[in-house]
Write an enzyme that holds these catalytic residues in place. Structure first.
Site, short mmCIF file in Angstrom:
data_model
loop_
_atom_site.label_atom_id
_atom_site.label_comp_id
_atom_site.label_asym_id
_atom_site.label_seq_id
_atom_site.Cartn_x
_atom_site.Cartn_y
_atom_site.Cartn_z
N ASP A 1 -5.55 -0.70 5.06
CA ASP A 1 -4.12 -0.46 4.79
C ASP A 1 -3.91 0.82 4.00
O ASP A 1 -3.15 1.71 4.40
CB ASP A 1 -3.54 -1.61 3.94
CG ASP A 1 -3.14 -2.79 4.79
OD1 ASP A 1 -3.77 -2.98 5.84
OD2 ASP A 1 -2.22 -3.53 4.38
N ALA B 1 0.84 -1.21 0.00
CA ALA B 1 0.00 0.00 0.00
C ALA B 1 0.87 1.26 0.00
O ALA B 1 0.56 2.24 -0.67
CB ALA B 1 -0.93 -0.01 1.21
O1 PMV Z 1 -1.78 -8.27 6.95
P1 PMV Z 1 -2.24 -6.87 6.90
O2 PMV Z 1 -1.65 -5.97 7.95
O3 PMV Z 1 -2.20 -6.26 5.54
O4 PMV Z 1 -3.74 -6.85 7.33
C1 PMV Z 1 -4.75 -7.67 6.88
C2 PMV Z 1 -5.96 -7.25 7.64
C3 PMV Z 1 -7.19 -8.07 7.41
O5 PMV Z 1 -8.19 -7.52 8.24
C4 PMV Z 1 -6.96 -9.52 7.78
C5 PMV Z 1 -7.64 -8.01 5.96
C6 PMV Z 1 -8.14 -6.64 5.55
O6 PMV Z 1 -8.25 -6.45 4.34
O7 PMV Z 1 -8.44 -5.79 6.40
#
Ligand code: PMV
Length: 307
Positions: free
Chosen positions: A146, A104
């Site tokens: 994100d 991101a």
């Molecule tokens: O792994 P990360 O920090 O990109 O987070 C994923 C977070 C989830 O809630 C599991 C998926 C989402 O899209 O929010």
């Protein structure tokens, strides 16, 4: 034209956020993605990203390459024609695939640099919406948290498709972020949780509700500087994530190690099964907790001040 974007970490509410419950995330400004764009004297759009050993002209990359996708979509969306000749340098100190939002951050920094360099300014809302479209290409059904926290670079209280509020931290606090060294298979863990939920909704809805309540209370605790409470909320959230089957022996081990070393609370962060865990610590204990996490097998630790 230069642009950068910070890393991010989810403090509360991962997975439940995909089902409409609130989540909290904060920027991690110790690490960042940087993009520098200049006009090129040679034909084409040349991308140089030494960290991933990429040095190539845009059209030689597969169209589903994440960096190529950002550039193609940007040029298409803003109807940029003919294609300009550019040199694009991308570097990042954000560890990849560990829940720190490296994808991101590159997307946001690259989008802003393209917008500025090509004289097509975009505000944060537009950058965020664009970055979300890119996230969807790579992460299945992402919540959008994100790209949101990385775009606004502020603590964010987030409800998918409904609410995005930045909020103030009562008193700065310190977290230790530790990487298991195992890539977090976020897409897989998100779809595994979906499978559980599809088979039997009621019990999982109640887990999501509890996580959502924790996020809500945690925001109040952060605004009021109540960090003992915040630590307890982290521990409770971790237990609920274990129920969702997205922890792992390595994550649980690090969470235990942080607690034993004196952290106020600890939990996994992000997609789970690998990637990072976080521990809330008194600032003077940060090094001690980070050392204990490394002894317990963490591949990398980062001490971050959240303010
Ligand atoms: O792994 P990360 O920090 O990109 O987070 C994923 C977070 C989830 O809630 C599991 C998926 C989402 O899209 O929010």
């Amino acid at each position: 034209m230069k642009s950068s974007a910070p890393g991010k970490i989810i403090l509360f509410g991962e997975h439940a956020v995909v089902y409409g419950r609130p989540a909290l995330a904060v920027p991690v400004t110790q690490v960042q993605a940087d993009v520098d764009i200049s006009d090129s004297s040679r034909a084409g759009i040349w991308i140089d990203a030494p960290a991933i050993r990429l040095h190539a002209e845009l059209n030689t990359l597969p169209s589903d390459h994440p960096i190529a996708a950002v550039i193609h979509n940007f040029l298409f969306l803003l109807r940029v024609a003919p294609f300009p000749n550019l040199e694009i340098k991308i570097s990042s100190t954000i560890p990849v695939a560990s829940g720190l939002g490296s994808g991101a951050a590159v997307t946001v920094a690259l989008t802003r640099a393209l917008a500025a360099h090509l004289g097509r300014p975009m505000n944060d809302e537009e950058v965020n919406a664009f970055a979300y479209e890119i996230e969807k290409l790579y992460h299945g059904t992402p919540s959008g948290i994100d790209n949101t926290v990385v775009t606004y670079a502020r603590p964010v209280y987030f409800i998918k498709g409904q609410l995005m509020e930045t909020f103030k931290v009562g008193q700065p606090f310190t977290i230790v972020i530790a990487d298991t060294g195992i890539p977090a298979p976020t897409k897989e863990s998100v779809s595994d949780v979906r499978r559980l939920w599809m088979n039997h909704r009621a019990p999982w809805e109640s887990v999501f509700d509890k996580i959502g309540e924790i996020s809500f209370t945690a925001r109040r605790a952060i605004e009021a500087g109540k960090y003992e409470l915040l630590g307890e909320l982290m521990n409770e959230n971790h237990t609920l994530l274990q129920k969702l089957t997205i922890s792992s022996p390595e994550l649980d081990y690090l969470v235990e190690a942080a607690r034993s070393a004196g952290a106020l609370g600890a939990k996994l962060s992000g997609g789970g099964r690998g990637g990072n865990m976080i521990a809330l610590v008194e600032p003077e204990l940060a090094e001690v907790v980070a050392d204990s996490l490394e002894e317990a097998g963490a591949k990398n630790t980062l001490i971050a001040q959240v303010s």
